[in-house]
Design an enzyme around this catalytic site. Structure first.
Site, short mmCIF file in Angstrom:
data_model
loop_
_atom_site.label_atom_id
_atom_site.label_comp_id
_atom_site.label_asym_id
_atom_site.label_seq_id
_atom_site.Cartn_x
_atom_site.Cartn_y
_atom_site.Cartn_z
N SER A 23 0.84 -1.40 0.19
CA SER A 23 0.05 -0.20 0.11
C SER A 23 0.59 1.51 -0.34
O SER A 23 2.29 1.12 -0.32
CB SER A 23 -0.65 0.25 1.34
OG SER A 23 -1.49 1.06 1.49
N TYR A 73 -2.34 -1.00 10.28
CA TYR A 73 -2.46 -2.02 9.11
C TYR A 73 -1.68 -1.26 8.52
O TYR A 73 -0.78 -1.72 7.67
CB TYR A 73 -3.28 -1.06 7.89
CG TYR A 73 -3.89 -1.12 7.14
CD1 TYR A 73 -4.24 -2.36 6.03
CD2 TYR A 73 -3.39 -0.55 6.06
CE1 TYR A 73 -4.62 -2.66 4.67
CE2 TYR A 73 -3.66 -0.36 4.21
CZ TYR A 73 -4.28 -1.77 4.29
OH TYR A 73 -4.34 -1.79 2.60
#
Length: 277
Positions: A170, A183
């Protein structure tokens, strides 16, 4: 380690605007003919888009998913419409035994694994550090990081020269959103793990790379973020909108195809113009 009350990873039918996974637009060219792929989180979002693309490029596809039977069934239908086999494997990848079972089932059905896409993820949007529980932090690492390790370790036992592992990271691996603290930490860890594993597996002829998406319109977003954040999601990118899942797949196909034989340890950023380090 699964939480039956958790809304994630979300379901496509519950989204206000349905994502584009390439159902109508993606055209294959035989770039993955005869290959066998395992995609975690392949029921929806980026995983579904990659499954469609891989199948239309000629690969049989196994899909690991938590419990989203309706979404997984639709993905299987699209894979099979492309004339390829689709194996559905429900269950919780936060458990090591299940990860071993997933790989065993794929090998039993397909005879081996040529491409592993570690894509499934858990996230929670949490405002304050003190609100992150031990259970939440551990669950995030088990689903995102530990499963990537367990699945990669088991899959490599059945991979030959020319195989590849593709990890979904990400933009948060470089630019962590503080409200997605756990996360983002896992995505940074997976990116580092990718770089190290690429070096470790290079003598075996197995390549390891990662794709770093920016904001992508998937069920995970609508299931885990506050409504006001969903409304403005992706509008801060230079392109001015979130990506559709189909806009991710060219990176995964490129990293999986045999012609990319010198690409390993790489991060392919698909971020709508948001820079990464």
């Amino acid at each position: 380690m699964s939480d039956e009350n958790s809304p994630d990873p979300g379901r496509t039918r519950e989204m206000p605007d349905k994502p584009d996974h390439g159902e109508e637009s993606y055209r294959g060219a035989g770039r993955l003919d005869g290959m066998r792929a395992l995609i975690t989180g392949g029921d929806s979002g980026i995983g579904r888009a990659v499954a469609i693309a891989f199948a239309r490029e000629g690969a049989d596809v196994a899909i690991s998913f938590l419990d989203e039977e309706e979404d997984a069934g639709e993905t299987a239908r699209l894979v099979e419409e492309a004339g390829k086999r689709c194996l559905l494997i429900p269950g919780d990848i936060s458990e090591a035994d299940h990860c071993r079972s997933v790989v065993e089932k794929v090998v039993e059905a397909f005879g081996g694994i040529d491409v592993l896409v570690n894509n499934a993820a858990h996230q929670s949007f949490i405002e304050e550090l003190e609100e992150i529980t031990d259970e939440e932090f551990e669950k995030t690492f088990r689903v995102n990081m530990f499963a990537t390790f367990w699945l990669s370790r088991e899959a490599v036992r059945h991979m030959g020269e020319g195989a590849s592992i593709i990890n979904t990271v990400s933009i948060n691996s470089d630019k962590p959103n503080p409200k997605l603290l756990a996360y983002a930490a896992t995505k940074g860890a997976i990116r580092n793990f990718t770089a190290g594993m690429a070096q470790l597996l290079a003598p075996k002829g197995i390549r390891v790379n990662c794709v770093a998406p920016g904001p992508v319109w998937t069920p995970l977003i609508t299931a885990t973020m506050p409504a006001e954040k969903v409304q403005g999601f992706g509008k801060d990118t230079p392109i001015g909108r979130p990506a559709q899942p189909v806009e991710m797949v060219s990176a995964y196909v490129m990293l999986a195809e045999p012609i990319s034989s010198y690409v390993t340890g790489a991060t392919v950023a698909v971020t709508g113009g948001m820079p990464m380090l």
